[in-house]
Each structure stands twice: as C-alpha cells, then as structure tokens.
Design an enzyme around this catalytic site. Structure first.
Site, PDB file in Angstrom:
ATOM      1  CD  GLU A  33      -2.643  -1.059   2.592  1.00 44.45           C
ATOM      2  OE1 GLU A  33      -3.109  -2.128   2.995  1.00 44.45           O
ATOM      3  OE2 GLU A  33      -2.789   0.019   3.202  1.00 44.45           O
ATOM      4  CB  CYS A  75      -0.043   0.821   7.838  1.00 40.50           C
ATOM      5  SG  CYS A  75       0.433   2.234   8.749  1.00 40.50           S
TER       6      CYS A  75
HETATM    7  N1  SAH Z   1       7.403   0.279  11.608  1.00 36.91           N
HETATM    8  C1  SAH Z   1       7.467   1.706  11.647  1.00 36.91           C
HETATM    9  C2  SAH Z   1       6.732   2.429  10.534  1.00 36.91           C
HETATM   10  C3  SAH Z   1       5.396   1.906  10.128  1.00 36.91           C
HETATM   11  S1  SAH Z   1       4.026   2.245  11.169  1.00 36.91           S
HETATM   12  C4  SAH Z   1       7.016   2.195  13.005  1.00 36.91           C
HETATM   13  O1  SAH Z   1       6.636   1.380  13.841  1.00 36.91           O
HETATM   14  O2  SAH Z   1       7.099   3.383  13.268  1.00 36.91           O
HETATM   15  C5  SAH Z   1       3.776   3.971  11.086  1.00 36.91           C
HETATM   16  C6  SAH Z   1       3.038   4.509  12.304  1.00 36.91           C
HETATM   17  O3  SAH Z   1       1.657   4.090  12.296  1.00 36.91           O
HETATM   18  C7  SAH Z   1       3.631   3.988  13.601  1.00 36.91           C
HETATM   19  O4  SAH Z   1       3.738   5.006  14.553  1.00 36.91           O
HETATM   20  C8  SAH Z   1       2.609   2.943  13.993  1.00 36.91           C
HETATM   21  O5  SAH Z   1       2.718   2.655  15.335  1.00 36.91           O
HETATM   22  C9  SAH Z   1       1.317   3.610  13.574  1.00 36.91           C
HETATM   23  N2  SAH Z   1       0.151   2.717  13.565  1.00 36.91           N
HETATM   24  C10 SAH Z   1       0.114   1.402  13.345  1.00 36.91           C
HETATM   25  N3  SAH Z   1      -1.131   0.915  13.483  1.00 36.91           N
HETATM   26  C11 SAH Z   1      -1.923   1.965  13.780  1.00 36.91           C
HETATM   27  C12 SAH Z   1      -3.318   2.103  14.065  1.00 36.91           C
HETATM   28  N4  SAH Z   1      -4.136   1.074  14.065  1.00 36.91           N
HETATM   29  N5  SAH Z   1      -3.776   3.346  14.336  1.00 36.91           N
HETATM   30  C13 SAH Z   1      -2.934   4.412  14.343  1.00 36.91           C
HETATM   31  N6  SAH Z   1      -1.630   4.341  14.094  1.00 36.91           N
HETATM   32  C14 SAH Z   1      -1.111   3.126  13.825  1.00 36.91           C
END
Ligand code: SAH
Length: 347
Positions: free
Chosen positions: A91, A335
C-alpha cells in the site's frame, strides 16, 4: 531483458556502454523515464529511431502496476495497492496537505514486528522491498500527480514494514529519491518512522542524512510497551529514548515521538505523567495519534475529552505535543488494512 527502471545515471551509463551507446544518452533516458514518466523507448523523441529500437530490444522499463485505487470522498487522500510481481503487493498513500503532497511509503511487504494494534503485521512479513520498488511507489504517485500539474513534495516512511529492518535498501532508496536527476526530493522533506531498532538508529546518525526521525513510542514504561510492541523486549524504552536524543543532538533535527492513544490502555493521567518525565528536556515533539481501530483488535479510540486532557497535561509540563489530524478514514488508511483485505479475499 534488463529492467532499467530504478537505475541512476551512472548505472544506466554502465548498462548502455555494453551496447556502445554514448554515455550522454544516459541522462536523456533518465529524463524521459523519471521526469516525464515515459516507459516506452519509442516515446523518447530526442533519441534516433534506430537507438530507440536497440534499447527496446535490450531493455525494459517496468515500474509497479496498479491493482486497486481508493479515493477518499473528502478528496484529501488516495490509497494505491501497487504490485511488483504476482505475489507482492503493498500500500502507498497520497495525502494532499496544505503544505504539499505527501506520500506514505511501505518499506516491507507485511511486517514481523508484531505490534498489537497494527494491521500490517497480522499476516506476518512476506519480504523486504528493494530500493527500486520503494522508488516505484513514489514514482507511481508522481505520475498520477503530473496529470494535475503538481508533484510529490514530501515523503513519510510510515507505510507497512519496519524501515530499519530493511536498512541497506532503505538508505539506497533515500539517496535515489534525493538524486537531482531522479526526483530531487529534499532530505528535510522526508520522515522515517521506526519502532526503535536501536543499533540502526546509531547507524542512521552516521549516514549524515538530514531526514526527520520519528520514533513510535506508544507507552511510557517498559511493561506496557512490551505488551503493545514486542520489539521493546530487545530494545527497551531507555535505550530507544537515548538513541533518539543523540539523533536530535547530532543532526540538530527535532525528533518526533509518535504516541497512539488507545482507550483505557495508555491514555490515563498516570501515563501522561510518566511520559512527560521520560521526555523532559528533549528536543522532541510528541505526536498523539487517536488509534485507527483495526477490526481484528479490541482497541478503541478515546473520547475527545480524554484526548484533550492528555494533550493538555503534556503541554502544561512543557512537552511539545500535537494531535495528528486524521485523513482518509474512509479508505482504510491505517497501514495494512487494504492489503490484508485484498489477500484475504484470495486474490
Ligand atoms: N514500523 C514503523 C513504521 C510503520 S508504522 C514504526 O513502527 O514506526 C507507522 C506509524 O503508524 C507507527 O507510529 C505505527 O505505530 C502507527 N500505527 C500502526 N497501526 C496503527 C493504528 N491502528 N492506528 C494508528 N496508528 C497506527
């Protein structure tokens, strides 16, 4: 057939030199491919006809292809499911903001970090993406925007995957996308988000790339953070924050800590107190993100009042903090949700 998509000027030079094509053609080819979005050599009208056909028999230009597109009814967000091969789709999200057009890039197909609130990790890690594939995500969106006479101005490495678990390809991708002959995106307009892979934060400091680092914190103590993010067992909070602090000092760039707010889990007053103690005196901004509920998880968004109370406590304690504006809820912008649905439907 050799795919020259994703090669830089020097690499294209090398590829065409084997056919005795003069090196200055390399810049022309790159220009057509990257600046004008052409992937047929026959569209490269300043190349002689016989050169066009030589190139077309030896090389191909294969950017990713679109499998599905969703546009938010609010007009601010578009989500693309892009395929690189039969088994790999990721995505990529375009967010149109006041300051420019930001692309959210996936760095892995799937993820194996196992964060409890995240959709990307539900089906595990399929594989790392290559620098060329990550570049292909941005290139795809750039070509779409070109039709409107606008372009990509900002990148966030916040799609599926943990960028610092795919370190070498991510660094290669950053250099590629920054290259003047390719897309020329300024490092200062790029944010890399990590769950806190400490040794690779130190490596990143040494790269001297002035990108913004964003660290996913999501809890103010080890016990809770380990429950939400299993990687915390390996790299505990204290080490993550120490690495973050050094990153900010060395790069003189303000660090961002992301903190998802989950109702009844990490959004109480005591969490705000602990968080402000943990971050006291740091050159950092806390980005509070009301959780995007994922249907497989029992996590919910706190009330507006609770979000405001958490924010106000941090501000009162002199911790710089903001609440992230939500975009694209109607297109599954959290994501991994679109990719999961696609894979589950057995495509
Ligand atoms: N692995 C990296 C980047 C990808 S996630 C990381 O952990 O930072 C990007 C951001 O989206 C991260 O801060 C992650 O914690 C957040 N994220 C993941 N799932 C989410 C959700 N259900 N709601 C809001 N933010 C979310």
């Amino acid at each position: 057939m050799v795919n020259i998509f994703g090669l830089d000027i020097e690499e294209i030079k090398e590829a065409i030199s084997k056919l005795n094509i003069p090196s200055y053609r390399s810049k022309q080819i790159a220009d057509w491919m990257y600046k004008k979005g052409k992937n047929s050599f026959y569209d490269m009208t300043n190349l002689p006809k016989n050169l066009q056909s030589t190139l077309a028999t030896e090389f191909e230009i294969s950017p990713p292809t679109l499998t599905q597109r969703l546009d938010s009814k609010y007009g601010d967000t578009s989500k693309f499911l892009l395929s690189f091969d039969e088994n790999t789709a990721v995505e990529t999200v375009l967010m149109r903001k006041k300051y420019g057009n930001s692309v959210c890039v996936s760095t892995q197909a799937g993820c194996n970090m196992g964060c409890a609130f995240c959709a990307s990790t539900l089906l595990g890690l399929s594989r790392n993406l290559t620098a060329t594939e990550m570049f292909g995500e941005v290139y795809y969106v750039e070509n779409e925007l070109r039709k409107e006479g606008i372009s990509v101005t900002n990148l966030v490495l916040m799609g599926s995957g943990e960028p610092l678990m795919n370190y070498d390809e991510v660094i290669k991708f950053l250099r590629l996308i920054h290259d003047e002959n390719i897309m020329g995106i300024g490092y200062r307009n790029i944010t890399l988000s990590t769950s806190g892979i400490v040794p690779n934060i130190y490596r990143l400091i040494e790269e001297n790339l002035p990108i913004t680092l964003s660290i996913s914190l999501h809890a103010p103590n080890d016990e809770l953070r380990t429950k939400l993010m299993p990687i915390n067992k390996k790299y505990p909070l204290k080490d993550v924050v120490e690495a973050g602090q050094l990153y900010a000092e060395r790069t003189k760039r303000r660090l961002t800590y992301e903190y998802i707010l989950i109702d009844g889990i990490n959004d109480e007053k005591n969490h705000a107190v602990e968080l402000s103690e943990l971050l006291r005196g740091q050159l950092a901004n806390v980005n509070l993100i009301p959780i995007n509920p994922v249907k497989e998880r029992n996590f919910y968004r706190p009330s507006k009042e609770k979000i405001a109370a958490f924010l106000n406590y941090l501000l009162k304690s002199n911790i710089s903090a903001t609440v992230r504006k939500e975009m694209g809820k109607d297109v599954n912008a959290a994501c991994g949700q679109l990719r999961n649905r696609y894979l589950e439907e057995g495509n």
